[in-house]
Every structure is written in C-alpha cells, then in structure tokens.
Design a protein around this motif. Structure first.
Motif, mmCIF file in Angstrom:
data_model
loop_
_atom_site.group_PDB
_atom_site.id
_atom_site.type_symbol
_atom_site.label_atom_id
_atom_site.label_comp_id
_atom_site.label_asym_id
_atom_site.label_seq_id
_atom_site.Cartn_x
_atom_site.Cartn_y
_atom_site.Cartn_z
ATOM 1 N N PRO A 1 0.894 -1.216 -0.052
ATOM 2 C CA PRO A 1 -0.052 -0.006 -0.061
ATOM 3 C C PRO A 1 0.946 1.164 -0.149
ATOM 4 O O PRO A 1 1.623 1.259 0.871
ATOM 5 N N ALA A 2 0.698 2.004 -0.822
ATOM 6 C CA ALA A 2 1.497 3.396 -1.138
ATOM 7 C C ALA A 2 0.547 4.359 -0.487
ATOM 8 O O ALA A 2 -0.549 4.884 -1.058
ATOM 9 N N PRO A 3 1.161 5.194 0.382
ATOM 10 C CA PRO A 3 0.430 6.321 1.010
ATOM 11 C C PRO A 3 0.435 7.357 0.251
ATOM 12 O O PRO A 3 1.183 7.644 -0.608
ATOM 13 N N ALA A 4 -0.747 8.354 0.405
ATOM 14 C CA ALA A 4 -0.809 9.526 -0.538
ATOM 15 C C ALA A 4 0.353 10.423 0.271
ATOM 16 O O ALA A 4 0.695 10.278 1.377
ATOM 17 N N PRO A 5 0.889 11.423 -0.518
ATOM 18 C CA PRO A 5 1.698 12.096 -0.009
ATOM 19 C C PRO A 5 1.335 13.023 1.259
ATOM 20 O O PRO A 5 2.167 13.305 2.037
ATOM 21 N N ASP A 6 0.280 13.285 1.448
ATOM 22 C CA ASP A 6 -0.134 14.197 2.656
ATOM 23 C C ASP A 6 -1.167 13.423 3.523
ATOM 24 O O ASP A 6 -1.680 13.888 4.675
ATOM 25 N N ALA A 7 -0.896 11.977 3.450
ATOM 26 C CA ALA A 7 -1.682 11.103 4.307
ATOM 27 C C ALA A 7 -1.046 10.908 5.596
ATOM 28 O O ALA A 7 0.343 11.114 5.624
ATOM 29 N N VAL A 8 -1.837 10.437 6.541
ATOM 30 C CA VAL A 8 -1.336 10.002 7.806
ATOM 31 C C VAL A 8 -1.503 8.716 8.219
ATOM 32 O O VAL A 8 -1.982 8.157 7.345
ATOM 33 N N LEU A 9 -0.743 7.976 9.171
ATOM 34 C CA LEU A 9 -0.820 6.648 9.346
ATOM 35 C C LEU A 9 -2.176 6.124 9.839
ATOM 36 O O LEU A 9 -2.942 5.311 9.287
ATOM 37 N N LEU A 10 -2.704 6.937 10.700
ATOM 38 C CA LEU A 10 -4.133 6.849 11.169
ATOM 39 C C LEU A 10 -4.871 8.062 11.251
ATOM 40 O O LEU A 10 -4.464 9.203 12.027
ATOM 41 N N ASP A 11 -5.843 8.305 10.372
ATOM 42 C CA ASP A 11 -6.487 9.635 10.461
ATOM 43 C C ASP A 11 -7.696 9.574 11.560
ATOM 44 O O ASP A 11 -8.102 8.351 12.101
ATOM 45 N N ARG A 12 -8.274 10.833 11.782
ATOM 46 C CA ARG A 12 -9.288 10.856 12.806
ATOM 47 C C ARG A 12 -10.462 9.864 12.632
ATOM 48 O O ARG A 12 -10.829 9.150 13.781
ATOM 49 N N GLY A 13 -10.761 9.711 11.523
ATOM 50 C CA GLY A 13 -12.097 8.768 11.087
ATOM 51 C C GLY A 13 -11.748 7.324 11.632
ATOM 52 O O GLY A 13 -12.390 6.681 12.257
ATOM 53 N N THR A 14 -10.531 6.862 11.005
ATOM 54 C CA THR A 14 -10.301 5.652 11.126
ATOM 55 C C THR A 14 -9.675 5.216 12.729
ATOM 56 O O THR A 14 -10.390 4.296 13.107
ATOM 57 N N LEU A 15 -9.161 5.998 13.431
ATOM 58 C CA LEU A 15 -8.956 6.175 14.996
ATOM 59 C C LEU A 15 -10.338 5.887 15.775
ATOM 60 O O LEU A 15 -10.378 5.093 16.569
ATOM 61 N N ALA A 16 -11.208 6.908 15.283
ATOM 62 C CA ALA A 16 -12.428 6.862 15.755
ATOM 63 C C ALA A 16 -13.378 5.514 15.611
ATOM 64 O O ALA A 16 -13.839 4.860 16.447
ATOM 65 N N ASP A 17 -12.982 4.887 14.380
ATOM 66 C CA ASP A 17 -13.697 3.767 14.155
ATOM 67 C C ASP A 17 -13.239 2.502 14.918
ATOM 68 O O ASP A 17 -13.869 1.617 15.503
ATOM 69 N N LEU A 18 -11.732 2.593 15.095
ATOM 70 C CA LEU A 18 -11.071 1.578 15.965
ATOM 71 C C LEU A 18 -11.678 1.712 17.326
ATOM 72 O O LEU A 18 -11.855 0.662 18.124
ATOM 73 N N ARG A 19 -11.743 2.856 17.812
ATOM 74 C CA ARG A 19 -11.994 3.076 19.558
ATOM 75 C C ARG A 19 -13.605 2.629 19.519
ATOM 76 O O ARG A 19 -13.713 2.310 20.812
ATOM 77 N N ALA A 20 -14.344 2.846 18.396
ATOM 78 C CA ALA A 20 -15.715 2.307 18.542
ATOM 79 C C ALA A 20 -15.888 0.903 18.892
ATOM 80 O O ALA A 20 -16.855 0.351 19.522
ATOM 81 N N ARG A 21 -14.909 0.117 18.611
ATOM 82 C CA ARG A 21 -15.027 -1.416 18.547
ATOM 83 C C ARG A 21 -14.783 -1.712 20.211
ATOM 84 O O ARG A 21 -13.945 -1.307 20.768
ATOM 85 N N ASP A 22 -15.390 -2.836 20.619
ATOM 86 C CA ASP A 22 -15.327 -3.149 21.920
ATOM 87 C C ASP A 22 -14.194 -4.078 22.314
ATOM 88 O O ASP A 22 -13.437 -3.831 23.353
ATOM 89 N N TRP A 23 -13.224 -4.543 21.385
ATOM 90 C CA TRP A 23 -11.961 -5.338 21.687
ATOM 91 C C TRP A 23 -10.764 -4.276 21.666
ATOM 92 O O TRP A 23 -9.793 -4.639 22.202
ATOM 93 N N TRP A 24 -11.100 -3.175 20.939
ATOM 94 C CA TRP A 24 -9.962 -2.277 20.782
ATOM 95 C C TRP A 24 -9.203 -1.732 22.118
ATOM 96 O O TRP A 24 -8.062 -1.882 22.138
ATOM 97 N N THR A 25 -9.923 -1.156 22.896
ATOM 98 C CA THR A 25 -9.160 -0.576 24.009
ATOM 99 C C THR A 25 -8.753 -1.585 24.938
ATOM 100 O O THR A 25 -7.357 -1.450 25.535
ATOM 101 N N PRO A 26 -9.383 -2.931 25.430
ATOM 102 C CA PRO A 26 -8.608 -3.952 26.185
ATOM 103 C C PRO A 26 -7.244 -4.445 25.398
ATOM 104 O O PRO A 26 -6.221 -4.762 26.228
ATOM 105 N N ALA A 27 -7.373 -4.483 24.128
ATOM 106 C CA ALA A 27 -6.198 -4.916 23.135
ATOM 107 C C ALA A 27 -5.259 -4.253 23.481
ATOM 108 O O ALA A 27 -4.050 -4.635 23.469
ATOM 109 N N VAL A 28 -5.318 -2.659 23.281
ATOM 110 C CA VAL A 28 -4.256 -1.738 23.389
ATOM 111 C C VAL A 28 -3.456 -1.926 24.603
ATOM 112 O O VAL A 28 -2.273 -1.808 24.927
#
Length: 193
Positions: A43-70
């Motif tokens: 996967p090639a990131p876009a030149p102005d892209a970040v590793l995890l944008d706010r939307g992707t991070l919010a989607d991960l945090r919404a999952r039940d397993w994310w916080t205990p796993a981290v």
C-alpha cells in the motif's frame, strides 16, 4: 552471563537495531519516487496522508475489543521488557561461594579481608583494599594497594603475585584472575593560615 543469554541478548539487540535502522532509512528517504518503486501489493500512502486519520482511529475506538487489546499489549510489552531488564542485572558481588568440598562455602567478605591483611604485611604497603567478583567459574580479585612513600612498585609486585597464588587454593573450583591498582600514600603539607 551464560552463552545462551549472551546469544539471546545479541539476537534481540541485532533485530531491534536492524528494524530501527531500516525504519529510519525508509523514513529518511521516503518520497513519491520511492512509493512508485514499491511492490505491486504494497500500500502506497498519499503524499499528505497520515498513518491513522481521525475517522479510522474513531472507528477503531468504537469497537469493543480495541481498548482492552491496546492496554493488554502495552502492559504485556512493559512487563516483558522490565523482566528482560531485571534479568540483565545480576549481582557482581556474592556473599557466599560454593566450594568443591561438600557443604563447603566461602564468605567473600572474609576472603577479601584475609587477602587485604596478608597484603599489608608486605614491606612497603601501607593499605590494601580487596574486592572479589564472580564471573562464571572465575573469580576476579581486584587489589588496590597504597605504597609507602619512597617504595618502588616493582619491589612489591612479585610479593603481591605470591599473595594471589596463596589465595588460589582457598577457592578451589574457581580460578582467580588478579587485577592490581597501585597508589602512593600522599603526605599532606600542613597549611599555615
């Protein structure tokens, strides 16, 4: 340190070093031209892209397993690294050594005192401090002697070597390596005020 532990340490350090070196080189040279040369499935990131944008991070945090796993991964990594760190720390100075005879032990403090007292009996030596360190099946005897004023170091070295040879049979299964440091006793000149 045993050879297995040394090999494990070197492997961990080499792996971490190569990973960090590769990541650093990639970060230092990552440009659009590098992204074009990556393999097709990479996967090639876009030149102005970040590793995890706010939307992707919010989607991960919404999952039940994310916080205990981290939290579990962070705690597990911390515990493993702390366990490895404390495994590297081993006392250099042991209180007792097991000797070859059954139930035979040697108090290292008594051994140090005996060697220091024996060294002070040599003409030209005013003080001696001895420290005994254990390295696998070898003992390191560190002698620090203070010579009287006017005593040449060459006149006492042979006698100190004899003291070290005398100490050898007392630590029968161990071999003794002696390290010597010599100082002259300084005579302070009284100051008039």
């Amino acid at each position: 340190m045993t050879s297995a532990r040394a090999a494990a340490n070197r492997t961990v350090l080499a792996t971490a070093g190569l990973t960090l070196l590769g990541g650093g080189i990639w970060l230092a040279t990552a440009r659009a031209s590098i992204a074009d040369r990556l393999p097709g499935g990479w996967p090639a990131p876009a030149p102005d892209a970040v590793l995890l944008d706010r939307g992707t991070l919010a989607d991960l945090r919404a999952r039940d397993w994310w916080t205990p796993a981290v939290i579990t991964a962070g705690v597990l990594a911390t515990v493993l690294l702390a366990w490895w760190l404390f495994g590297q720390i081993h006392p250099r100075h042991r209180a007792r050594l097991q000797l070859a005879s059954p139930h035979g032990t040697l108090r290292t403090r008594a051994f140090e005192e005996a060697v220091a007292e024996r060294a002070v009996t040599i003409d030209g030596i005013s003080r001696c401090r001895a420290r005994l360190y254990v390295r696998r099946r070898r003992l390191q005897l560190h002698l620090r002697v203070w010579l009287d004023a006017g005593t040449a170091p060459g006149t006492v070295i042979e006698q100190l070597a004899a003291v070290s040879r005398e100490a050898g049979p007392a630590a029968a299964p161990y071999e003794i390596d002696t390290f010597l440091r010599m100082n002259h006793v300084t005579h302070r000149v009284p100051h008039v005020r």
